[in-house]
Design a protein around this motif. Sequence first.
Motif, PDB file in Angstrom:
ATOM      1  N   ARG A   1       0.832  -1.214   0.000  1.00 41.33           N
ATOM      2  CA  ARG A   1       0.000   0.000   0.000  1.00 41.33           C
ATOM      3  C   ARG A   1       0.862   1.258   0.000  1.00 41.33           C
ATOM      4  O   ARG A   1       1.970   1.261   0.527  1.00 41.33           O
ATOM      5  N   GLY A   2       0.318   2.318  -0.545  1.00 38.57           N
ATOM      6  CA  GLY A   2       0.887   3.652  -0.391  1.00 38.57           C
ATOM      7  C   GLY A   2       2.223   3.902  -1.055  1.00 38.57           C
ATOM      8  O   GLY A   2       3.051   4.632  -0.509  1.00 38.57           O
TER       9      GLY A   2
ATOM     10  N   ILE B   1      11.410   1.185  -4.862  1.00 42.08           N
ATOM     11  CA  ILE B   1      10.128   1.848  -4.661  1.00 42.08           C
ATOM     12  C   ILE B   1      10.001   2.173  -3.180  1.00 42.08           C
ATOM     13  O   ILE B   1      10.209   1.311  -2.318  1.00 42.08           O
ATOM     14  N   GLY B   2       9.674   3.429  -2.880  1.00 46.41           N
ATOM     15  CA  GLY B   2       9.529   3.859  -1.494  1.00 46.41           C
ATOM     16  C   GLY B   2       8.082   4.014  -1.098  1.00 46.41           C
ATOM     17  O   GLY B   2       7.234   4.390  -1.910  1.00 46.41           O
ATOM     18  N   PHE B   3       7.809   3.715   0.179  1.00 42.51           N
ATOM     19  CA  PHE B   3       6.471   3.889   0.719  1.00 42.51           C
ATOM     20  C   PHE B   3       6.565   4.150   2.213  1.00 42.51           C
ATOM     21  O   PHE B   3       7.529   3.759   2.870  1.00 42.51           O
ATOM     22  N   ALA B   4       5.568   4.860   2.750  1.00 39.92           N
ATOM     23  CA  ALA B   4       5.549   5.192   4.169  1.00 39.92           C
ATOM     24  C   ALA B   4       5.013   4.016   4.979  1.00 39.92           C
ATOM     25  O   ALA B   4       4.053   3.371   4.574  1.00 39.92           O
ATOM     26  N   LEU B   5       5.655   3.753   6.092  1.00 38.04           N
ATOM     27  CA  LEU B   5       5.157   2.720   6.991  1.00 38.04           C
ATOM     28  C   LEU B   5       4.012   3.278   7.825  1.00 38.04           C
ATOM     29  O   LEU B   5       3.986   4.469   8.143  1.00 38.04           O
ATOM     30  N   ASP B   6       3.065   2.404   8.175  1.00 43.56           N
ATOM     31  CA  ASP B   6       1.934   2.813   9.012  1.00 43.56           C
ATOM     32  C   ASP B   6       2.403   3.161  10.410  1.00 43.56           C
ATOM     33  O   ASP B   6       3.357   2.643  10.912  1.00 43.56           O
TER      34      ASP B   6
END
Length: 68
Positions: free
Chosen positions: A35-36, A63-68
């Motif tokens: 996700r995200g 690919i980068g994404f923010a952790l919850d």
Amino acid sequence: MPNRVYKKIEVTGTSTISIEEAVQSALKHASQSVRGLSWFEVLETRGNIIEGTVDNWQVTVKIGFALD
């Protein structure tokens, strides 16, 4: 706003058409399980050659994404 923490994954997309399509393939498949997604960077571009022409493009991206 709290500070965000990001994670990066590395994937390789392929295409018989173009480098751009190989990147899109990598992003599309990654988005099905992560996700995200926020950004990407191209790490490596390579391909297969058959009879003097490009047969297949392979593009490795982080690919980068923010952790919850």
